[in-house]
Enzyme design. Structure first.
Site, PDB file in Angstrom:
ATOM      1  N   GLY A 156       0.855  -1.192   0.000  1.00 30.50           N
ATOM      2  CA  GLY A 156       0.000   0.000   0.000  1.00 30.50           C
ATOM      3  C   GLY A 156       0.885   1.234   0.000  1.00 30.50           C
ATOM      4  N   ARG A 157       0.311   2.338   0.490  1.00 30.84           N
ATOM      5  CA  ARG A 157       1.043   3.614   0.442  1.00 30.84           C
ATOM      6  C   ARG A 157       2.361   3.544   1.207  1.00 30.84           C
ATOM      7  NH1 ARG A 157      -4.809   5.902   1.215  1.00 30.84           N
ATOM      8  NH2 ARG A 157      -4.732   4.191   2.674  1.00 30.84           N
ATOM      9  N   ILE A 158       2.334   2.935   2.405  1.00 25.59           N
ATOM     10  CA  ILE A 158       3.555   2.895   3.221  1.00 25.59           C
ATOM     11  C   ILE A 158       4.579   1.947   2.585  1.00 25.59           C
ATOM     12  CG2 ILE A 158       4.514   2.342   5.502  1.00 25.59           C
ATOM     13  CD1 ILE A 158       1.705   3.116   6.644  1.00 25.59           C
ATOM     14  N   ARG A 179      -1.860  -8.450  -2.083  1.00 30.78           N
ATOM     15  CA  ARG A 179      -3.083  -9.117  -2.551  1.00 30.78           C
ATOM     16  C   ARG A 179      -3.277  -8.864  -4.048  1.00 30.78           C
ATOM     17  NH1 ARG A 179      -7.550  -6.777   1.183  1.00 30.78           N
ATOM     18  NH2 ARG A 179      -6.097  -5.113   0.819  1.00 30.78           N
ATOM     19  N   ILE A 238       6.403  -3.508  10.983  1.00 31.52           N
ATOM     20  CA  ILE A 238       5.832  -2.215  11.407  1.00 31.52           C
ATOM     21  C   ILE A 238       4.330  -2.223  11.131  1.00 31.52           C
ATOM     22  CG2 ILE A 238       7.936  -0.842  11.133  1.00 31.52           C
ATOM     23  CD1 ILE A 238       6.664   0.165   8.437  1.00 31.52           C
ATOM     24  N   ALA A 239       3.763  -3.427  10.879  1.00 28.73           N
ATOM     25  CA  ALA A 239       2.363  -3.492  10.459  1.00 28.73           C
ATOM     26  C   ALA A 239       1.431  -3.552  11.668  1.00 28.73           C
ATOM     27  CB  ALA A 239       2.173  -4.688   9.547  1.00 28.73           C
ATOM     28  N   ARG A 240       1.252  -4.724  12.211  1.00 29.03           N
ATOM     29  CA  ARG A 240       0.384  -4.935  13.370  1.00 29.03           C
ATOM     30  C   ARG A 240       0.842  -6.175  14.102  1.00 29.03           C
ATOM     31  NH1 ARG A 240      -1.285  -0.669  13.505  1.00 29.03           N
ATOM     32  NH2 ARG A 240      -3.399   0.143  13.481  1.00 29.03           N
ATOM     33  N   GLU A 269       0.102  -6.435  22.448  1.00 28.70           N
ATOM     34  CA  GLU A 269       0.773  -5.247  22.991  1.00 28.70           C
ATOM     35  C   GLU A 269      -0.189  -4.438  23.865  1.00 28.70           C
ATOM     36  OE1 GLU A 269       1.767  -3.593  19.039  1.00 28.70           O
ATOM     37  OE2 GLU A 269       0.513  -1.872  19.575  1.00 28.70           O
ATOM     38  N   HIS A 287       5.627   0.614  19.326  1.00 30.57           N
ATOM     39  CA  HIS A 287       4.600   1.087  18.375  1.00 30.57           C
ATOM     40  C   HIS A 287       4.706   2.602  18.152  1.00 30.57           C
ATOM     41  CE1 HIS A 287       0.372  -0.013  16.682  1.00 30.57           C
ATOM     42  NE2 HIS A 287       0.934   0.962  15.984  1.00 30.57           N
ATOM     43  N   ILE A 288       5.874   3.011  17.630  1.00 28.73           N
ATOM     44  CA  ILE A 288       6.126   4.449  17.461  1.00 28.73           C
ATOM     45  C   ILE A 288       6.368   4.840  16.003  1.00 28.73           C
ATOM     46  CG2 ILE A 288       7.002   4.849  19.803  1.00 28.73           C
ATOM     47  CD1 ILE A 288       9.883   4.731  18.554  1.00 28.73           C
TER      48      ILE A 288
HETATM   49  C1  8YV Z   1      -0.985   4.650  15.630  1.00 21.46           C
HETATM   50  C2  8YV Z   1      -0.860   2.976  13.697  1.00 21.46           C
HETATM   51  O1  8YV Z   1      -0.052   5.347  16.359  1.00 21.46           O
HETATM   52  O2  8YV Z   1      -1.954   4.423  12.210  1.00 21.46           O
HETATM   53  C3  8YV Z   1      -1.808   3.275  12.596  1.00 21.46           C
HETATM   54  O3  8YV Z   1      -2.429   2.330  12.085  1.00 21.46           O
HETATM   55  O4  8YV Z   1      -0.559   1.873  13.951  1.00 21.46           O
HETATM   56  C4  8YV Z   1      -0.213   4.077  14.487  1.00 21.46           C
HETATM   57  O5  8YV Z   1       0.133   5.113  13.624  1.00 21.46           O
HETATM   58  C5  8YV Z   1      -1.695   3.716  16.564  1.00 21.46           C
HETATM   59  O6  8YV Z   1      -2.518   2.798  15.939  1.00 21.46           O
HETATM   60  C6  8YV Z   1      -2.502   4.507  17.576  1.00 21.46           C
HETATM   61  O7  8YV Z   1      -3.765   4.836  17.124  1.00 21.46           O
END
Ligand code: 8YV
Length: 328
Positions: A156-158, A179, A238-240, A269, A287-288
């Protein structure tokens, strides 16, 4: 006429809460208390809208307890904390914060990749512990970024931002899996080639995960995927949390079946799998990825604007669903 009632579920920039107060009757959370689902439901019983972050789950039970709720504005691009089907069925609008965090998050993905491949935190801990007494030829020798192969899962964009940094900035060969395949124009812009997930895992020197969390993407990387990766490879998430099987990853890192990992997100988390805390070859951040002041302000402002525009009757700016019949 009375103003719509809004809950701001977590502490955000006070001046942006003040901006919301110009339009709404606002209940904020300046002490940043983490409410239980029951406490959140109780606060939403009389609210028309809510500004959430990724840590508030919006599901059918909560929607049933919040009969006036019309919009949930997430201050995040990811919205796996929303049960979108339940929201759509209940006539509740959801919004997120795309675009405003793309470049900042891509910067961070690259920073985490560099820190991981070049063993920056591991070597810093060594230095701080007073263990550095002499130079040696292989001390914290890591792997190269420039000229290596970067595999991006989730384009995607990121993901595209990371591809451009890798291809244009560091002369990396970029392969991706997604996908759906990007257009030829976008592939050329990112200098990225589409490959199967298996080929990506087998050939990449660095694997970067930027895929949204869904039931289908749960444990995109588990024991069998880790087994396909090169023993010299690094893995960056850096996803989830939940995209990686953290227990399987900790074991692979301990047994050096891959070289290193960089993780900004974790299963469950803010708890972190205890085995990840004891393996040396992992860089851990809380998660920064989107955490710069301008970007966090842009995210909060976009979430606030979604509420303002929605209650102004112009629909949402960045909707994630299309409820057929909105709650009134
Ligand atoms: C947020 C993120 O800081 O935008 C997202 O999906 O994971 C982070 O940028 C986090 O989800 C807090 O809302």
């Amino acid at each position: 006429m009375s103003q719509p009632r809004i809950l701001v579920a977590r502490a955000i920039f006070p001046d942006i809460v003040d901006r919301l107060r110009e339009h709404f009757d606002v209940e904020a959370n300046p002490d940043d208390v983490i409410w239980t689902p029951a406490e959140l439901a109780a606060r939403l019983a009389d609210k028309d809208g809510v500004l959430t972050t990724g840590s508030q789950r919006i599901d059918a039970a909560l929607l049933a307890a919040a009969p006036r709720l019309k919009i949930c504005a997430n201050m995040a691009v990811g919205y796996n904390n929303f049960d979108v089907d339940a929201m759509t069925a209940a006539g509740v609008q959801g919004t997120n914060t795309p675009d405003v965090l793309t470049e900042t998050t891509a910067d961070f993905g690259f920073a985490l990749l560099m820190a991981t491949a070049r063993r920056m935190t591991e070597s810093e801990h060594y230095l701080r512990a007073g263990k550095w007494t002499k130079w040696s030829y292989d001390m914290f020798a890591g792997s190269d970024i420039h000229g290596s192969t970067l595999g991006i899962i989730g384009m995607g964009r990121i993901g595209q931002g990371i591809a451009k940094r890798g291809a244009h900035g560091f002369g990396m060969k970029v392969v991706y899996h997604n996908r759906s395949r990007l257009s030829a124009e976008l592939e050329a812009e990112c200098k990225a080639s589409y490959v199967s997930k298996e080929e990506l895992l087998r050939t990449a020197d660095h694997v970067m995960l930027v895929v949204p969390y869904t039931a289908a993407s749960h444990h995109t990387i588990g024991a069998s995927e880790l087994a396909l990766m090169k023993p010299t490879a690094t893995l960056i998430n850096i996803a989830r949390g939940g995209i990686v099987d953290d227990a399987a990853l900790a074991l692979a890192l301990r047994e050096r079946r891959i070289a290193a990992a960089g993780l900004d997100v974790f299963e469950g988390e803010p708890n972190v799998h205890p085995d990840l805390l004891t393996v040396p070859n992992v860089v851990l951040t809380p998660h920064i990825a989107s955490a710069t002041v301008p970007t966090r302000r842009a995210m909060a402002n976009l979430a606030a604007d979604n509420l303002i525009v929605f209650f102004g009757g112009q629909g949402a700016l960045t909707p994630v669903n299309k409820p057929a019949s909105a709650r009134v």
